[in-house]
Enzyme design. Structure first.
Site: not given
Ligand code: AOF
Ligand code: ZN
Length: 340
Positions: A201, A79, A263, A47
């Protein structure tokens, strides 16, 4: 949303600790403004990338995101705040955020007066992060176990001697699988018997680099073993306990691990309920003697379902999913794993 899903799966977006996320911004009249994707832990969220590219024109516009916008301050800021500050009027997303830390973004956006539409193309959005979603709901990595067995049920030749069971297409599949995980787990027994290098690879190395090689066991590994080369990071874990091992890997950011073991270790993982998907490769070869896929032991019930069958040249892949049946799993089934 189709475009947002496409962005989330950009080849530069790594599979790893964080989900893969894509975002598209439309202006107040519904025209395309900008787009972005999340490039991995520590980098701005999708975002924020898209909002930065949009600038002031985002005011009154719509944000289309594959995952519910986060409301937490992790490695980067929330965000929800970025969307509110930009004056976004409407947020459309696919999958709800399954983590305790980041979820609740939708409610926060609504409270700020933003119109929120959830669950749009949810199956496609979940598919992008299918294993990650299972992992974060269990606090341990999703585990795919690979097992190649001859037509007469053997995993090695006479006296445990290494035999090439599968042909080239199945080998390629094995490397594709390695490229999708962040860790490859094996045991010292396999290292001593087969001397595998456990690197990606035949297919491109993933953007996050070679997966971590994890060797479980106490037996010492000779300095000339391939696993000791510098082609990939390696971790030696003396403890055999699958639960403890997976907890450690989760702490290290591993969300999908591949078990490529013999195993004994395979049985330990299965008994501990630590396998989510079994990639059973029925190799088109008859060995006549040699050890079987699993050593004898206590009764092992593994209710699951076949979610994929594929001919790979002379061999057959059977994908057997156990993910929905673990008592710790989310109540709703994971349709995305069905169409993997
Ligand atoms: C969003 N947009 O593009 C992503 C989200 O601590 P951070 O910044 O690395 O945040 C990671 C967490 O945020 C991740 O576990 C997930 O819950 C959320 N990811 N959220 O709004 C994003 N990558
Ligand atoms: Zn976010």
């Amino acid at each position: 949303m189709d475009r947002a899903v496409q962005l989330a799966t950009d080849p530069r977006a790594p599979r790893g600790e964080n989900p893969r996320v894509g975002c598209v911004i439309l202006d107040s009249s519904g025209e395309f403004l900008s787009e972005g994707f999340h490039a991995g832990a520590g980098t701005p969220h999708a975002e924020v990338v898209a909002l930065q590219a949009a600038g002031r024109a985002a005011a009154g516009g719509t944000a289309i995101v594959t995952l519910e916008p986060c409301r937490h301050t992790g490695r980067t800021g929330p965000c929800t705040k970025a969307l509110i500050d930009a004056g976004i009027a409407r947020v459309v997303y696919g999958q709800s955020d399954p983590t305790d830390a980041a979820s609740g973004g939708a409610a926060e956006l609504r409270a700020a007066g933003i119109e929120v539409v959830a669950g749009i193309e949810e199956a496609a959005a979940r598919e992008v992060n299918a294993e990650w979603t299972v992992a974060v709901s269990r606090n341990r990595p999703f585990v795919t176990a690979k097992l190649a067995v001859s037509l007469d049920g053997r995993v090695a030749g006479y006296g445990g001697q290494r035999v090439q069971l599968t042909g080239a297409p199945a080998q390629r599949y094995a490397h594709e699988l390695r490229a999708r995980v962040q860790a490859i787990i094996t045991g010292t027994g396999t290292v001593l018997a087969d001397d595998p290098s456990l690197t990606v690879r035949e297919v491109p190395v993933p953007p996050a680099g070679q997966p971590l090689r994890v060797i479980a066991g106490r037996r010492s590994i000779p300095p000339e073993a391939k696993i000791r080369n510098d082609e990939a990071p390696t971790l030696v874990v003396p403890d055999h306990d699958p639960v403890a091992l997976l907890a450690d890997l989760y702490q290290r950011g591993v969300r999908h691990a591949l078990l490529e073991a013999g195993p004994t270790l395979l049985r330990a993982f299965l008994e501990a309920g630590c396998v989510d998907r079994l990639d059973y490769l029925l190799a088109g070869i008859w060995l006549g003697s040699g050890p079987r896929g699993l050593p004898p032991g206590p009764r092992l019930d593994l209710p699951g379902e076949v979610i994929e069958t594929r001919a790979l040249g002379q061999d057959v892949l059977i994908g057997y999913s156990l993910a929905n049946l673990d008592p710790g799993a989310a109540a709703d089934p994971i349709p995305s794993l069905r169409s993997a």
